[in-house]
Structure formats: C-alpha cells, structure tokens
Design a protein around this motif. Structure first.
Motif, PDB file in Angstrom:
ATOM      1  N   PRO A  99       0.816  -1.214   0.255  1.00 28.26           N
ATOM      2  CA  PRO A  99      -0.049   0.061   0.140  1.00 28.26           C
ATOM      3  C   PRO A  99       0.937   1.260  -0.094  1.00 28.26           C
ATOM      4  O   PRO A  99       0.435   2.435  -0.272  1.00 28.26           O
ATOM      5  N   ARG A 100       2.114   1.008   0.339  1.00 26.72           N
ATOM      6  CA  ARG A 100       2.853   2.326   0.595  1.00 26.72           C
ATOM      7  C   ARG A 100       3.210   2.760  -1.126  1.00 26.72           C
ATOM      8  O   ARG A 100       3.489   3.846  -1.017  1.00 26.72           O
ATOM      9  N   PHE A 101       2.986   1.910  -2.034  1.00 26.55           N
ATOM     10  CA  PHE A 101       3.457   2.345  -3.557  1.00 26.55           C
ATOM     11  C   PHE A 101       2.427   2.138  -4.432  1.00 26.55           C
ATOM     12  O   PHE A 101       2.567   2.097  -5.580  1.00 26.55           O
ATOM     13  N   ALA A 102       1.119   2.072  -4.073  1.00 22.09           N
ATOM     14  CA  ALA A 102      -0.051   1.774  -4.631  1.00 22.09           C
ATOM     15  C   ALA A 102      -0.431   2.858  -5.800  1.00 22.09           C
ATOM     16  O   ALA A 102      -0.779   2.745  -6.820  1.00 22.09           O
ATOM     17  N   THR A 103      -0.074   4.052  -5.336  1.00 20.85           N
ATOM     18  CA  THR A 103      -0.267   5.276  -6.157  1.00 20.85           C
ATOM     19  C   THR A 103       0.625   6.019  -6.487  1.00 20.85           C
ATOM     20  O   THR A 103       1.682   5.989  -5.326  1.00 20.85           O
ATOM     21  N   GLU A 104       0.861   6.962  -7.224  1.00 23.47           N
ATOM     22  CA  GLU A 104       2.090   7.940  -7.584  1.00 23.47           C
ATOM     23  C   GLU A 104       1.999   8.676  -6.384  1.00 23.47           C
ATOM     24  O   GLU A 104       3.236   9.109  -5.857  1.00 23.47           O
ATOM     25  N   TYR A 105       1.082   9.096  -5.620  1.00 22.07           N
ATOM     26  CA  TYR A 105       1.108  10.067  -4.532  1.00 22.07           C
ATOM     27  C   TYR A 105       1.849   9.496  -3.386  1.00 22.07           C
ATOM     28  O   TYR A 105       2.437   9.869  -2.582  1.00 22.07           O
ATOM     29  N   GLU A 106       0.973   7.935  -3.112  1.00 19.59           N
ATOM     30  CA  GLU A 106       1.988   7.402  -2.042  1.00 19.59           C
ATOM     31  C   GLU A 106       3.366   6.990  -2.223  1.00 19.59           C
ATOM     32  O   GLU A 106       4.062   6.974  -1.514  1.00 19.59           O
ATOM     33  N   ARG A 107       3.723   6.717  -3.518  1.00 21.40           N
ATOM     34  CA  ARG A 107       4.968   6.464  -3.818  1.00 21.40           C
ATOM     35  C   ARG A 107       6.228   7.882  -3.594  1.00 21.40           C
ATOM     36  O   ARG A 107       7.101   7.672  -3.118  1.00 21.40           O
ATOM     37  N   PHE A 108       5.221   8.834  -3.811  1.00 21.15           N
ATOM     38  CA  PHE A 108       6.041  10.133  -3.487  1.00 21.15           C
ATOM     39  C   PHE A 108       6.263  10.467  -1.826  1.00 21.15           C
ATOM     40  O   PHE A 108       7.199  10.966  -1.401  1.00 21.15           O
ATOM     41  N   LEU A 109       5.001  10.075  -0.940  1.00 27.06           N
ATOM     42  CA  LEU A 109       5.029  10.259   0.433  1.00 27.06           C
ATOM     43  C   LEU A 109       6.065   9.371   1.153  1.00 27.06           C
ATOM     44  O   LEU A 109       6.750   9.695   2.151  1.00 27.06           O
ATOM     45  N   ASN A 110       6.341   7.900   0.401  1.00 26.65           N
ATOM     46  CA  ASN A 110       7.108   6.893   1.035  1.00 26.65           C
ATOM     47  C   ASN A 110       8.572   7.001   0.028  1.00 26.65           C
ATOM     48  O   ASN A 110       9.079   6.149  -0.110  1.00 26.65           O
ATOM     49  N   ARG A 111       8.886   8.055  -0.439  1.00 27.62           N
ATOM     50  CA  ARG A 111       9.954   7.802  -1.528  1.00 27.62           C
ATOM     51  C   ARG A 111      11.251   7.458  -0.903  1.00 27.62           C
ATOM     52  O   ARG A 111      12.153   6.681  -1.609  1.00 27.62           O
TER      53      ARG A 111
END
Length: 421
Positions: free
Chosen positions: A278-290
C-alpha cells in the motif's frame, strides 16, 4: 528524420540586419548578446581601452582567455573610454545607428554617463535598451551588488540545493548569470517584434535574483500547499518518485524518472513486486514514501553495472540517463550530432566553443572567433564619419584604443597625407 547539424535549409538569419551594442562585462550580459549574435545579429562589443576584464582570466598551461572567448565569438570590438565626453559621444552616435543596446552596469551607471535609456530615447525612439543587474532598476535592493552566488542564495535556490542531510550547495553552473542572459535575450526579441511593427522602442529590465526566483515553480507549489519550507533533497524530485539518481554495481550513476505508466515498467525491469504494497499503490503514495522506495530500488541497481540497467530501462520505455562528467559531454555522440560543442581551432582560434542550443533554419549559431581589443575601432569610427586626423587625435588622447597604436597611427597619418594631396 535524422539530419546532420549543418544541413539545415539555407535561409536568412532570424536577426539579419539587427545591430546590437554590447556594453557589458562578466557573464550575464555577454551571454545575452552571444545568443543574439548566434541568431544572426551584428554585435559590437564596447570595451575599455585595456579590454574587458574577462580577457585577463586565462586558463590552462598556455593561459588561454577562454572565458572571454566563449562569450564573445563573432562580435566586433570598439575600445573606448565612455567616461570621457568624446567617448560617450561615440557610443551615443552608435546607439543612433543600432537596434539594440545591452548593458549590465550597476543601476544608474549608464545614466550618469548620459547614456541611459531616457538620455538616448529622444534621438533613438526605436531603440530596444536592455539593462541587466543584480536586483533590477527599482526596489529596496536596487543599489546592492549582485553576483551569481548572491543571486542563488537570495532567490531561494541555495536553500533547496544540496544533500538530504542539510549541506547546502550552489548550482554547479552559474545559473543566475546564464539564466538572466537568456531572459534578457527573450525580452529583447519580444521588444524587437513590437519595434518592427511600428510600436517604438522599449526598456527591458532583467535581474539575476528575479531570473532564478522565477524558476521556483515546484518549490512555491510545495510551500503554498503544505506551509512547510522546502529543504534540499539531493537528486530527488520535490513532487514525484521514483525520480532521482542511483549508484550501480560499477559505481557509475544513473538518473531515472519512473512516474505514471513507467512505474510498472520499472518494476518489471528490476524484477520487484510491489503491487500489493500500500505504500506504493499510487503515485502520491510513492511520493510520500519515497525514502523507503529509494532504498528498495537502490539495492537492485547495486546488482549490475549501469550500462546493463540503462539498456534494459530504455528498452522498456523508462526515462533514464547517465550522470556525465564535463569531459564526457564534450565527447558525447548526441551532442556532437547536434553541434553543441564545436572543436575547430582553425575556425575559432580556440579548441572548443559552446554553441547556442537552437537548431533551425535562420539560426546560424557560432561562426567565428572573438575579436582583439579594439579590432574594429578604426572601421567603426570611419563609418561614423570621423576623418583620419580626428581618429588619430582620439587614439593619441586615449579616448579610443586600437590593437597596435603605433602602426595604426602611422597608417592614419599616411592616409591623411595622401588625402590632402
């Protein structure tokens, strides 16, 4: 369609017939007029009798004046003491015959010589006059000295440039100088369009600090949205991930920007399954968990050399590229095909020229070497109607300069005597 860099259709240069007075020094102003020259304008460099200060910055074992050469190719040179009444009158006469004047003295300096925009406008109603300075021609910082480093700091750029541990750094290239030169050229070109349409001349005011601050689009968006001051992120992007540099097995570095549809292709190339995370499910999550994502990707890149990964990523459509050194870009086949670096000592009297990156029919780009100090003084004064006797007097009085004063004075004396017969 692929074409050699020199095979563009022949055509009239974009700025053919445009005459530019270059009353500049250092880098921002000369870079502005170099762009105009490469687009076909006839640029005349106005410099002190001892020459532009950049001529003294000589590099390498053979002490070449490369900083000056790279920003003054194709230009003429008139050496004149503008602080003298006779010298200022020469520049004023040239302004009447010119389309553009570019200067980068401190604010108000040209006006004190009687050569400011308001001084020249009555006689030169169609003149495009561009002033380049550290902070512009008005505002509380108007009289402050501005240089590239100060502009990078004042504009906010330095606060977001550096490593993630907070070690600040300036940009490796003098971005405020070259950027301001570009903004100046853009302003001049727009003003020329209006002048040619009958709208009269214009005053173009560009500043180093403004030029860099105007590039803060992502950082301003980040701050306005979150209220949190942006900080240095190393090579990472401020609003997207994964979008940064990674070191490979052979210690070579690549950069990639795997956003949107490239994300799934990246995962396939690296053989990592993050579909259920779930940390990388969307572009926004990938940015938050970069940070966490970067550690996973870094581990995979460490298992093979850079060229292996770049071949695989490019084949899969993932944007990526090497981190080149300066030496590498001078040898790069892509830049060579584009004619960006010219290695022609016979043509330019120097081993390497950095070209203007505009390839088009009508853009001749770099054509010839930089001039000697005062190389065109005699010819220019002749065009202005000065006779040989008066030119000789100006040389002897130290108002104008020529490459070889003794030889030039002798030539002028002989011509004057022959003209009196």
């Amino acid at each position: 369609m692929t074409a050699a860099v020199n095979s563009a259709r022949p055509g009239q240069a974009f700025l053919e017939g445009v005459r530019v007075l270059d009353v500049t020094g250092a880098l921002a102003g000369p870079y502005c007029t170099t762009i105009l020259s490469d687009l076909g304008a006839d640029v005349l460099k106005i410099e002190p009798l001892t020459g532009d200060r950049m001529r003294a910055r000589r590099l390498g074992p053979d002490r070449r004046p490369l900083p000056f050469v790279l920003t003054h190719r194709d230009k003429g040179s008139l050496a004149v003491d503008m602080k003298s009444a006779a010298g200022a009158e020469i520049v004023r006469s040239l302004a009447r015959r010119s389309n553009v004047l570019v200067e980068n003295f401190r604010a108000g300096a040209m006006a004190r010589l009687g050569l400011g925009y308001e001084d020249l406008r009555p006689e030169c109603p169609d003149l495009v006059y561009c002033s380049i300075s550290g902070f512009g021609q008005f505002g509380p910082m108007r009289d402050a000295k501005g240089i590239d480093l100060i502009a990078q700091a004042y504009s906010g750029l330095m606060s977001v440039t550096g490593t993630t541990d907070g070690q600040l750094a300036k940009a490796g290239f003098p971005v405020s100088d070259v950027g301001t030169g570009m903004w100046g050229a853009i302003g001049v070109l727009a003003a020329l369009l209006r002048a040619r349409a009958g709208g009269g001349g214009a005053y173009v005011d560009v500043a180093l600090a403004d030029s860099v601050a105007a590039w803060s689009l992502w950082e301003v968006a980040d701050y306005v949205a979150t209220g949190v001051e942006p900080v240095p992120l190393g090579t990472a992007h401020r609003l997207a991930a994964p979008y940064e540099a990674f070191t490979c097995q052979d210690d070579a570095t690549l950069v990639l920007g795997a956003v949107d549809r490239a994300w799934e292709a990246l995962c396939a190339v690296l053989e990592i399954d993050l579909g259920d995370d779930p940390r990388f499910a969307t572009e926004y999550e990938r940015f938050l968990n970069r940070g966490s994502l970067a550690e996973i990707i870094k581990a995979r890149f460490a298992t093979a050399p850079r060229d292996h990964w770049m071949d695989a990523l490019r084949s899969a459509g993932v944007p990526c590229g090497p981190v080149n050194s300066i030496g590498a870009i001078l040898r790069d086949e892509q830049f060579a095909a584009r004619g960006l670096f010219l290695h022609d000592e016979k043509r330019f009297a120097e081993p390497t020229i950095v070209n203007t990156p505009i390839v088009a029919d009508g853009a001749p780009r770099a054509r010839g070497p930089a001039p000697e100090v005062g190389a065109d003084t005699l010819a220019i004064l002749g065009e202005l109607g000065y006779d040989d006797e008066r030119i000789a007097a100006l040389v002897e009085d130290g108002v104008v300069g020529v490459p070889d004063a003794d030889e030039s004075l002798y030539t002028l004396a002989v011509r004057s005597a022959e003209g009196q017969k």
